[in-house]
Scaffold this active site. Structure first.
Site, PDB file in Angstrom:
ATOM      1  CE  LYS A 208      81.255  82.863  27.628  1.00 12.76           C
ATOM      2  NZ  LYS A 208      80.071  82.104  28.128  1.00 12.76           N
TER       3      LYS A 208
HETATM    4  C1  E4P Z   1      76.871  82.132  26.649  1.00 11.94           C
HETATM    5  O1  E4P Z   1      78.049  82.116  26.379  1.00 11.94           O
HETATM    6  C2  E4P Z   1      76.275  82.903  27.737  1.00 11.94           C
HETATM    7  O2  E4P Z   1      77.002  82.748  28.894  1.00 11.94           O
HETATM    8  C3  E4P Z   1      74.828  82.533  27.919  1.00 11.94           C
HETATM    9  O3  E4P Z   1      74.212  82.414  26.672  1.00 11.94           O
HETATM   10  C4  E4P Z   1      74.068  83.420  28.873  1.00 11.94           C
HETATM   11  O4  E4P Z   1      72.693  83.133  28.829  1.00 11.94           O
HETATM   12  P1  E4P Z   1      71.621  83.621  29.915  1.00 11.94           P
HETATM   13  O5  E4P Z   1      71.357  85.067  29.713  1.00 11.94           O
HETATM   14  O6  E4P Z   1      70.413  82.782  29.651  1.00 11.94           O
HETATM   15  O7  E4P Z   1      72.242  83.366  31.258  1.00 11.94           O
END
Ligand code: E4P
Length: 294
Positions: free
Chosen positions: A113
């Site tokens: 990522k």
């Molecule tokens: C997924 O890859 C993201 O990091 C995650 O869904 C973020 O979610 P949040 O906004 O609840 O922290």
């Protein structure tokens, strides 16, 4: 058992392998998992260490993250596991790429990522050229998704995910699900090399509407997947309506996908805020840096 009509892949959004085991058994399948610095900071073992006042060295935290990811990989064999580079607003693309090379080697099924920023896109472009799989995170706009498409042109299907964050847009009164609908519509004019991974999912309604829209992948926290399982894993039919309540609509923009990625306006306040939050949560795990004595 995986519902027959389910076309999207379902990932768990968590840094805790125990949740993976439970949800995998409960649903009878799981297609992958996403992690991020905040989720790793919430891992029960990491929390325990912090409660005991035992912070990690920079090397130890990476070893810890690696251990979690290796365990996850064993729990979702063949599925993708997303691993996030450390990046604050000052982190340069070459630093992200070096981390990515290491993280990509941890397991056989990693997607690395990167933030959807200029430096993140530059790093992702190099990573894809080097054959790595990437997941572009903290995406909040159609322009950012267009830039992801352009920066990763030539990638194989399955090599690139873009993660638009629904819940964080909802949190500030905008209809986050519109961004999913808009990106899918915009990508319909493309070659399909970027898969849309609906992220920051807060409710079963987000999950159902993402399925109805035809997202490629959904990552959802334990509670949402549990609620979906409790209802018998419904798949929305043609009559399903998403109720956005008082959330402000985000209109579709006519954006062509054939520009250079550098030409899209990819700035978004929530991307910057998101990087700050990830960086704070990561640093909370770390021992304060020792000053060098010359
Ligand atoms: C997924 O890859 C993201 O990091 C995650 O869904 C973020 O979610 P949040 O906004 O609840 O922290």
């Amino acid at each position: 058992m995986r519902p027959q009509k389910l076309k999207a892949r379902i990932f768990l959004d968590s840094g805790d392998p125990e949740e993976t085991k439970v949800i995998n058994t409960f649903l009878g399948f799981l297609d992958g998992q996403t992690t991020n610095p905040t989720l790793i900071s919430k891992n029960p073992e990491a929390r325990l260490r912090l409660e005991r006042g035992e912070k990690f060295s920079a090397e130890a935290i990476l070893q810890f993250y690696r251990g979690v990811v290796v365990e996850l990989c064993g729990l979702v064999p063949g599925g993708s596991v997303s691993v996030e580079v450390y990046a604050d607003v000052t982190t340069q693309a070459d630093t992200m790429l070096n981390q990515a090379k290491d993280m990509f080697s941890w397991i056989a099924n990693a997607h690395v990522k990167f933030p959807t920023t200029r430096e993140g896109l530059k790093a992702a472009q190099w990573a894809v050229e080097a054959g790595m799989r990437v997941n572009m995170t903290l995406c909040f706009s159609q322009e950012q998704a267009a830039a992801v498409y352009a920066a990763t042109r030539g990638a194989k299907k399955g090599q690139v995910f873009v993660s638009p964050f629904v819940g964080r847009l909802d949190d500030r009164g905008e209809n986050g699900m519109d961004v999913i609908a808009n990106i899918l519509r915009m990508y319909a004019q493309g070659d399909g090399h970027v898969e849309v991974l609906t992220a920051s999912v807060r409710s079963i309604e987000h999950l159902l509407y993402a399925l109805k829209l035809g997202t490629d992948i959904i990552t959802a926290p334990f509670e949402v997947l549990k609620a979906w399982g409790d209802k018998g894993m419904p798949i929305p039919g043609d009559t399903y309506q998403y109720n956005a309540g008082s959330l402000k609509p985000i209109p579709y923009k006519e954006i062509k996908l054939d520009n250079k990625w550098e030409d899209y306006d990819i700035r978004h306040e929530l991307t910057t805020k998101g990087m700050e939050r990830f960086s704070e949560d990561w640093k909370r795990l770390l021992k304060p840096e020792k000053r060098k004595i010359a």
